[in-house]
Design a protein around this motif. Structure first.
Motif, PDB file in Angstrom:
ATOM      1  N   TYR A  59     -45.136  18.066 -30.588  1.00 30.93           N
ATOM      2  CA  TYR A  59     -44.799  19.010 -29.525  1.00 30.93           C
ATOM      3  C   TYR A  59     -45.625  18.762 -28.268  1.00 30.93           C
ATOM      4  N   LYS A  60     -44.938  18.486 -27.173  1.00 26.54           N
ATOM      5  CA  LYS A  60     -45.543  18.291 -25.857  1.00 26.54           C
ATOM      6  C   LYS A  60     -46.548  17.141 -25.817  1.00 26.54           C
ATOM      7  N   LYS A  61     -46.387  16.170 -26.717  1.00 28.28           N
ATOM      8  CA  LYS A  61     -47.286  15.021 -26.748  1.00 28.28           C
ATOM      9  C   LYS A  61     -46.463  13.736 -26.829  1.00 28.28           C
ATOM     10  N   PRO A  62     -45.838  13.350 -25.722  1.00 31.03           N
ATOM     11  CA  PRO A  62     -44.955  12.179 -25.741  1.00 31.03           C
ATOM     12  C   PRO A  62     -45.665  10.867 -26.051  1.00 31.03           C
ATOM     13  N   GLU A  63     -46.902  10.707 -25.606  1.00 35.72           N
ATOM     14  CA  GLU A  63     -47.607   9.447 -25.859  1.00 35.72           C
ATOM     15  C   GLU A  63     -47.937   9.307 -27.340  1.00 35.72           C
ATOM     16  N   GLU A  64     -48.422  10.402 -27.961  1.00 32.44           N
ATOM     17  CA  GLU A  64     -48.712  10.363 -29.391  1.00 32.44           C
ATOM     18  C   GLU A  64     -47.439  10.160 -30.201  1.00 32.44           C
ATOM     19  N   THR A  65     -46.343  10.770 -29.734  1.00 30.06           N
ATOM     20  CA  THR A  65     -45.054  10.597 -30.410  1.00 30.06           C
ATOM     21  C   THR A  65     -44.623   9.141 -30.365  1.00 30.06           C
ATOM     22  N   LYS A  66     -44.772   8.530 -29.204  1.00 34.01           N
ATOM     23  CA  LYS A  66     -44.365   7.132 -29.027  1.00 34.01           C
ATOM     24  C   LYS A  66     -45.161   6.208 -29.940  1.00 34.01           C
ATOM     25  N   LYS A  67     -46.426   6.518 -30.155  1.00 34.40           N
ATOM     26  CA  LYS A  67     -47.257   5.691 -31.034  1.00 34.40           C
ATOM     27  C   LYS A  67     -46.850   5.833 -32.497  1.00 34.40           C
ATOM     28  N   ALA A  68     -46.406   7.041 -32.875  1.00 30.28           N
ATOM     29  CA  ALA A  68     -46.089   7.297 -34.278  1.00 30.28           C
ATOM     30  C   ALA A  68     -44.667   6.894 -34.648  1.00 30.28           C
ATOM     31  N   LEU A  69     -43.707   7.052 -33.736  1.00 34.77           N
ATOM     32  CA  LEU A  69     -42.298   6.763 -34.011  1.00 34.77           C
ATOM     33  C   LEU A  69     -41.880   5.498 -33.271  1.00 34.77           C
ATOM     34  N   LYS A  70     -41.520   4.476 -34.034  1.00 36.10           N
ATOM     35  CA  LYS A  70     -41.123   3.191 -33.459  1.00 36.10           C
ATOM     36  C   LYS A  70     -39.847   2.705 -34.142  1.00 36.10           C
ATOM     37  N   ASN A  71     -38.780   2.610 -33.343  1.00 38.09           N
ATOM     38  CA  ASN A  71     -37.498   2.109 -33.863  1.00 38.09           C
ATOM     39  C   ASN A  71     -37.028   2.866 -35.101  1.00 38.09           C
ATOM     40  N   GLY A  72     -37.254   4.182 -35.086  1.00 36.55           N
ATOM     41  CA  GLY A  72     -36.801   5.019 -36.185  1.00 36.55           C
ATOM     42  C   GLY A  72     -37.761   5.108 -37.349  1.00 36.55           C
ATOM     43  N   TRP A  73     -38.872   4.385 -37.298  1.00 42.59           N
ATOM     44  CA  TRP A  73     -39.865   4.391 -38.375  1.00 42.59           C
ATOM     45  C   TRP A  73     -41.069   5.247 -37.983  1.00 42.59           C
ATOM     46  N   LEU A  74     -41.580   5.986 -38.943  1.00 45.17           N
ATOM     47  CA  LEU A  74     -42.808   6.754 -38.763  1.00 45.17           C
ATOM     48  C   LEU A  74     -43.977   5.920 -39.261  1.00 45.17           C
ATOM     49  N   TYR A  75     -44.864   5.577 -38.342  1.00 44.47           N
ATOM     50  CA  TYR A  75     -46.074   4.830 -38.697  1.00 44.47           C
ATOM     51  C   TYR A  75     -47.151   5.834 -39.083  1.00 44.47           C
ATOM     52  N   THR A  76     -47.509   5.841 -40.368  1.00 46.41           N
ATOM     53  CA  THR A  76     -48.347   6.911 -40.905  1.00 46.41           C
ATOM     54  C   THR A  76     -49.836   6.726 -40.619  1.00 46.41           C
ATOM     55  N   GLY A  77     -50.261   5.485 -40.372  1.00 46.67           N
ATOM     56  CA  GLY A  77     -51.690   5.238 -40.221  1.00 46.67           C
ATOM     57  C   GLY A  77     -52.393   5.080 -41.547  1.00 46.67           C
ATOM     58  N   ASP A  78     -51.668   5.220 -42.678  1.00 47.08           N
ATOM     59  CA  ASP A  78     -52.256   5.044 -44.003  1.00 47.08           C
ATOM     60  C   ASP A  78     -52.181   3.578 -44.413  1.00 47.08           C
ATOM     61  N   LEU A  79     -53.224   3.074 -44.999  1.00 47.09           N
ATOM     62  CA  LEU A  79     -53.253   1.712 -45.502  1.00 47.09           C
ATOM     63  C   LEU A  79     -52.788   1.704 -46.946  1.00 47.09           C
ATOM     64  N   ALA A  80     -52.005   0.673 -47.305  1.00 49.97           N
ATOM     65  CA  ALA A  80     -51.417   0.649 -48.641  1.00 49.97           C
ATOM     66  C   ALA A  80     -51.147  -0.783 -49.081  1.00 49.97           C
ATOM     67  N   THR A  81     -50.897  -0.923 -50.375  1.00 48.11           N
ATOM     68  CA  THR A  81     -50.411  -2.175 -50.941  1.00 48.11           C
ATOM     69  C   THR A  81     -49.042  -1.913 -51.543  1.00 48.11           C
ATOM     70  N   ILE A  82     -48.307  -2.976 -51.826  1.00 48.26           N
ATOM     71  CA  ILE A  82     -47.004  -2.852 -52.470  1.00 48.26           C
ATOM     72  C   ILE A  82     -46.883  -3.969 -53.499  1.00 48.26           C
ATOM     73  N   ASP A  83     -46.383  -3.653 -54.701  1.00 48.07           N
ATOM     74  CA  ASP A  83     -46.270  -4.693 -55.723  1.00 48.07           C
ATOM     75  C   ASP A  83     -44.874  -5.299 -55.723  1.00 48.07           C
ATOM     76  N   GLY A  84     -44.637  -6.230 -56.634  1.00 43.29           N
ATOM     77  CA  GLY A  84     -43.378  -6.939 -56.670  1.00 43.29           C
ATOM     78  C   GLY A  84     -42.191  -6.077 -57.019  1.00 43.29           C
ATOM     79  N   ASP A  85     -42.444  -4.898 -57.597  1.00 46.33           N
ATOM     80  CA  ASP A  85     -41.369  -3.974 -57.954  1.00 46.33           C
ATOM     81  C   ASP A  85     -41.121  -2.929 -56.875  1.00 46.33           C
ATOM     82  N   GLY A  86     -41.851  -3.017 -55.780  1.00 44.61           N
ATOM     83  CA  GLY A  86     -41.656  -2.077 -54.682  1.00 44.61           C
ATOM     84  C   GLY A  86     -42.468  -0.806 -54.782  1.00 44.61           C
ATOM     85  N   TYR A  87     -43.431  -0.756 -55.703  1.00 45.63           N
ATOM     86  CA  TYR A  87     -44.268   0.435 -55.846  1.00 45.63           C
ATOM     87  C   TYR A  87     -45.433   0.360 -54.866  1.00 45.63           C
ATOM     88  N   ILE A  88     -45.600   1.418 -54.103  1.00 46.05           N
ATOM     89  CA  ILE A  88     -46.608   1.482 -53.053  1.00 46.05           C
ATOM     90  C   ILE A  88     -47.834   2.244 -53.555  1.00 46.05           C
TER      91      ILE A  88
END
Length: 509
Positions: free
Chosen positions: A368-397
């Motif tokens: 709300y009322k924060k366009p710059e923060e919104t632009k950083k978080a939402l890119k091409n329909g994806w929400l960038y969470t800022g959380d670091l993660a791994t993913i295995d060969g079966d797609g489990y994060i």
């Protein structure tokens, strides 16, 4: 479709079914809808129009869902406020959200009065209870006598909630969710956890949290479930009411499961009605998970790993997946896509670490009322969470780190920068960094690592007293460490990972 059509439908076709149970009071779906209408019609008479913001700062009660749905029925946008916040913290939320009316428990009347001082946007303070301050009004005086459904014409595209969550700057940001997004949170929850109208739910986590509010109260009301509401978490009362009301779906943060396991005579309560258990908001140690499964006598546990900006939404680890993927956060929930990407937005390979991102109908509309923060978080329909993660060969994060510098203590998010901003006001502190360290009960607790000014001494009790003026209790440091200087990189940034490495092995009881 909108969020309250389900309530109105259940009032029409299942009007005599118990809907909300609180402190021996039982409200049917017909009564639930009438009480929400009384709030809605009063708001409309006061002048609330579609899109106007109305705050709720209340503990769990039967009045919370009445007011929540009343605001939505009037076309308003609900702004849930953490009742543990100080008046300064509440003041920021009220001002930033443009809230026009505040509903609050009467024991918070002084907090609300101070928070609204100098805020011309707040036109009315409504106290839920029997007492009020000057210029405030009681809910009993505010309610309309009109119990009919208001005809406002609320659409899926209209905003429904602004949920405040702190960012890495420590300043709270308002997550905007419309009816469409929250409806899809409910749809996903129904499909994932197989919820149906026969389920009995127990609300013990605060309803101002997105998880308890959107995953369970909204979903339960839409389906016509019977919902038992507890004002606060009490282990014996929780076990008693699971037995008494035959709760079938139970959700709690890991700390709550831990407390339930400490009840010495818990075996005397019949918990066999519980067929599914959900946990989230904080990591759950494997040993605690196994003990909880034994306590409830079921392996039907769901790991619900999401975030407020997602509705909440994210990844789930289903019960059958606990047998082979225990420790993983899960795979994308229904209606959601999840990836782990590198700094260029490319999918990482198994064994690498990247950023966890999601795309879904549930993710926020904006900050709300924060366009710059919104632009950083939402890119091409994806929400960038800022959380670091791994993913295995079966797609489990699997999340390997939370948002930078965030601490989770008993399911409550604490942002280190916010605490540091207060600590830096202390006249005897030269430098300070806030980190989370292990705690046997709360999972993590807040620790302050500081450098005093020359010739000055600081003790924990005095520092806590200083913080109480501006911080909610769960954000106040419980542990204090003194250093000669804080570790920094070449640009002068404090290297918090080094501090966490140094103090991580120190578990606090």
């Amino acid at each position: 479709m909108n969020l309250f059509e389900g309530l109105e439908r259940n009032a029409m076709y299942n009007g005599q079914k118990p809907a909300i149970l609180f402190n021996e009071r039982v409200h049917t779906y017909a009564e639930f809808n009438r009480e929400a209408n009384r709030i809605a019609n009063a708001l409309i008479s006061f002048g609330i129009k579609k899109g106007d913001k109305v705050a709720i700062m209340m503990k769990n009660s039967d009045q919370f869902p009445f007011i929540y749905y009343g605001i939505l029925k009037a076309g308003g946008v609900v702004v849930p406020v953490n009742f543990r916040l100080t008046s300064n913290e509440v003041s920021y939320v009220l001002h930033d959200s443009d809230s026009m009316i505040v509903f609050a428990d009467d024991d918070l009347s002084e907090t609300i009065k101070k928070a609204a001082e100098g805020n011309d946007k707040v036109r009315l303070q409504v106290m839920v209870g029997a007492t009020k301050k000057e210029d405030q009004i009681l809910l009993s005086e505010f309610r309309s006598s009109s119990t009919g459904n208001p005809e406002i014409g609320v659409l899926e595209s209209h905003d429904a909630e602004i949920l405040y969550t702190s960012g890495t700057t420590g300043l709270p940001k308002g997550v905007v969710l419309d009816h469409h997004r929250i409806l899809h949170v409910a749809f996903s929850t129904i499909m994932t956890m197989k919820i149906d109208p026969q389920d009995h739910l127990l609300h013990i986590a605060p309803l101002f949290h997105s998880a308890q509010l959107n995953l369970f109260m909204v979903t339960g009301t839409m389906l016509g479930c019977t919902q038992v509401v507890h004002q606060e978490f009490n282990t014996v009362q929780a076990l008693t009411d699971i037995d008494r009301y035959k709760i079938s779906l139970f959700f709690a943060v890991p700390t709550m499961y831990n407390f339930l396991l400490q009840v010495p005579n818990r075996d005397q309560y019949d918990l066999s009605s519980v067929t599914r258990c959900g946990y989230g908001a904080a990591p759950m140690p494997v040993a605690l998970l196994q003990q909880s499964m034994a306590m409830f006598g079921t392996e039907q546990f769901y790991n619900m790993c999401g975030l407020t900006e997602g509705g909440p939404g994210g990844v789930f680890l289903l019960p059958e997946e606990h047998k082979t993927k225990l420790g993983a956060s899960g795979r994308a929930s229904h209606l959601t896509h999840a990836r782990v990407v590198d700094e260029n937005g490319k999918d990482i390979q198994p064994g690498e670490v990247g950023e966890f991102i999601i795309r879904s109908e549930t993710i926020m509309k904006e900050y709300y009322k924060k366009p710059e923060e919104t632009k950083k978080a939402l890119k091409n329909g994806w929400l960038y969470t800022g959380d670091l993660a791994t993913i295995d060969g079966d797609g489990y994060i699997t999340l390997v780190d939370r948002k930078k510098d965030m601490i989770i203590s008993g399911g409550e998010n604490v942002y280190s920068t916010e605490v540091e901003q207060v600590l830096y006001k202390h006249p005897d502190i030269l430098e300070v960094a806030v980190i989370g360290i292990p705690h046997e009960v709360w999972g993590e607790t807040v620790a302050a690592v500081f450098v005093p000014k020359p010739g000055k001494e600081i003790n924990l009790e005095g520092l806590q007293q200083f913080c109480r003026l501006e911080l909610a209790g769960y954000k106040i440091p419980r542990v204090l460490y003194e250093m000669d200087q804080l570790p920094r990189n070449a640009s002068g940034k404090v290297l918090k990972y080094r501090l966490r490495e140094e103090y991580q092995g120190i578990a606090v009881k």
